[in-house]
Design a protein around this motif. Structure first.
Motif, PDB file in Angstrom:
ATOM      1  N   PRO A  96      -4.574  -9.422  11.394  1.00  0.00           N
ATOM      2  CA  PRO A  96      -4.162  -8.369  12.333  1.00  0.00           C
ATOM      3  C   PRO A  96      -3.894  -8.844  13.753  1.00  0.00           C
ATOM      4  O   PRO A  96      -3.024  -8.307  14.436  1.00  0.00           O
ATOM      5  CB  PRO A  96      -5.348  -7.396  12.301  1.00  0.00           C
ATOM      6  CG  PRO A  96      -5.985  -7.619  10.970  1.00  0.00           C
ATOM      7  CD  PRO A  96      -5.820  -9.083  10.690  1.00  0.00           C
ATOM      8  N   SER A  97      -4.632  -9.869  14.213  1.00  0.00           N
ATOM      9  CA  SER A  97      -4.523 -10.295  15.616  1.00  0.00           C
ATOM     10  C   SER A  97      -3.370 -11.261  15.876  1.00  0.00           C
ATOM     11  O   SER A  97      -3.080 -11.577  17.028  1.00  0.00           O
ATOM     12  CB  SER A  97      -5.835 -10.941  16.061  1.00  0.00           C
ATOM     13  OG  SER A  97      -6.107 -12.095  15.282  1.00  0.00           O
ATOM     14  N   ARG A 142       2.894  -7.941  16.005  1.00  0.00           N
ATOM     15  CA  ARG A 142       1.730  -8.040  15.126  1.00  0.00           C
ATOM     16  C   ARG A 142       1.910  -7.101  13.922  1.00  0.00           C
ATOM     17  O   ARG A 142       2.783  -6.229  13.951  1.00  0.00           O
ATOM     18  CB  ARG A 142       0.456  -7.722  15.909  1.00  0.00           C
ATOM     19  CG  ARG A 142       0.125  -8.830  16.916  1.00  0.00           C
ATOM     20  CD  ARG A 142      -1.084  -8.519  17.781  1.00  0.00           C
ATOM     21  NE  ARG A 142      -1.454  -9.702  18.547  1.00  0.00           N
ATOM     22  CZ  ARG A 142      -0.841 -10.117  19.658  1.00  0.00           C
ATOM     23  NH1 ARG A 142       0.193  -9.413  20.127  1.00  0.00           N
ATOM     24  NH2 ARG A 142      -1.234 -11.205  20.275  1.00  0.00           N
ATOM     25  N   HIS A 144       0.635  -4.425  12.710  1.00  0.00           N
ATOM     26  CA  HIS A 144       0.667  -2.969  12.864  1.00  0.00           C
ATOM     27  C   HIS A 144       1.973  -2.486  13.500  1.00  0.00           C
ATOM     28  O   HIS A 144       2.287  -1.296  13.463  1.00  0.00           O
ATOM     29  CB  HIS A 144      -0.530  -2.484  13.689  1.00  0.00           C
ATOM     30  CG  HIS A 144      -0.428  -2.784  15.158  1.00  0.00           C
ATOM     31  ND1 HIS A 144      -0.800  -4.002  15.689  1.00  0.00           N
ATOM     32  CD2 HIS A 144       0.008  -2.028  16.207  1.00  0.00           C
ATOM     33  CE1 HIS A 144      -0.606  -3.987  16.992  1.00  0.00           C
ATOM     34  NE2 HIS A 144      -0.119  -2.802  17.339  1.00  0.00           N
ATOM     35  N   ARG A 151       6.493  -6.616   6.821  1.00  0.00           N
ATOM     36  CA  ARG A 151       5.263  -7.367   6.555  1.00  0.00           C
ATOM     37  C   ARG A 151       5.411  -8.208   5.292  1.00  0.00           C
ATOM     38  O   ARG A 151       4.939  -9.350   5.237  1.00  0.00           O
ATOM     39  CB  ARG A 151       4.064  -6.420   6.437  1.00  0.00           C
ATOM     40  CG  ARG A 151       3.634  -5.807   7.762  1.00  0.00           C
ATOM     41  CD  ARG A 151       2.264  -5.157   7.678  1.00  0.00           C
ATOM     42  NE  ARG A 151       2.265  -3.990   6.808  1.00  0.00           N
ATOM     43  CZ  ARG A 151       2.542  -2.757   7.208  1.00  0.00           C
ATOM     44  NH1 ARG A 151       2.880  -2.525   8.474  1.00  0.00           N
ATOM     45  NH2 ARG A 151       2.498  -1.744   6.362  1.00  0.00           N
TER      46      ARG A 151
END
Length: 240
Positions: A96-97, A142, A144, A151
């Motif tokens: 996620p980061s 990122r 999200h 993705r």
């Protein structure tokens, strides 16, 4: 090239064992996508796990670029996965980061020697692959901030980061609508051709199978059907 030769895999079940893969022989040739389909519980994911050297079979050979992976130690198998095999899981499992670019670049840090020295070439390859999957303008976003299809494209690019000779893909369109799923299949076909990978692709989505170079159908761990499709341009077939 990847060849699974007479692979049998069983799992313990109380006092007995269940056969998940039953004497399967399958070859994936460079530059081709071989589809693996069948009902749930037919052994597709188990076969892919064997192909990825994540599970050692009870019997048979797994040949990747003429090396029998079933004879490797755990450490040697890990090295083969890092250097020779790209894996695209059903879920993208992005960190996620990290940005899209960083998702790819981190692959350089997974135990490879001299990873610091290679950072410039790694950054260049990450940029090239993001461009190849149509995400050059999304490199600093990122997970999200990306759509499901985007993705999955990052997931595919990440699997190709170490220039594998074998690409293993598990249900890449399961979480996508028909249009986005078709674009992912088109991307996999194109990159397989351009990068000359031997690609095995597990799918339930029968609509995409005619576009692949070969298709095998598993039922109860056995291949019940194996055929080239309309996409096959030459004598290469899925099973030999």
């Amino acid at each position: 090239m990847i060849r699974l030769d007479n692979i049998t895999l069983t799992f313990p079940d109380g006092d007995t064992r269940i056969t998940a893969v039953n004497n399967v022989t399958l070859t994936g040739h460079p530059g081709t996508v071989t589809g693996i389909t069948g009902p749930s519980g037919s052994g597709k994911s188990s076969l892919l796990a064997v192909a990825a050297t994540l599970i050692r079979p009870d019997a048979g050979q797994l040949l990747i670029d003429d090396v029998d992976a079933t004879r490797l130690t755990a450490g040697e198998a890990t090295e083969m996965r890092r250097d020779k095999i790209g894996i695209v899981f059903q879920q993208s499992n992005l960190i996620p980061s990290l940005t899209a670019r960083e998702q790819l670049a981190v692959m350089n840090e997974l135990g490879a020697a001299h990873s610091r020295r290679n950072r410039r070439s790694v950054a260049e390859r990450a940029g090239m692959l993001l461009d190849a999957v149509g995400l050059a303008d999304q490199a600093d976003k990122r997970p999200h901030q990306l759509s499901g299809g985007q993705r999955q494209r990052v997931n595919i690019a990440r699997a190709l980061m170490n220039d594998p000779s074998v690409l293993l893909i598990d249900e890449p369109t399961s979480a996508l609508d028909q249009e986005r799923g078709a674009s992912i299949i088109e991307l996999i076909l194109r990159l397989t051709d351009e990068l000359n990978t031997s690609t095995l692709l597990v799918t339930h989505d029968l609509v995409h199978l005619p576009r692949m170079h070969g298709v095998v159908t598993l039922v109860d761990g056995k291949i019940v059907d194996s055929l080239p499709t309309a996409a096959t341009a030459g004598p290469r077939t899925a099973q030999s």
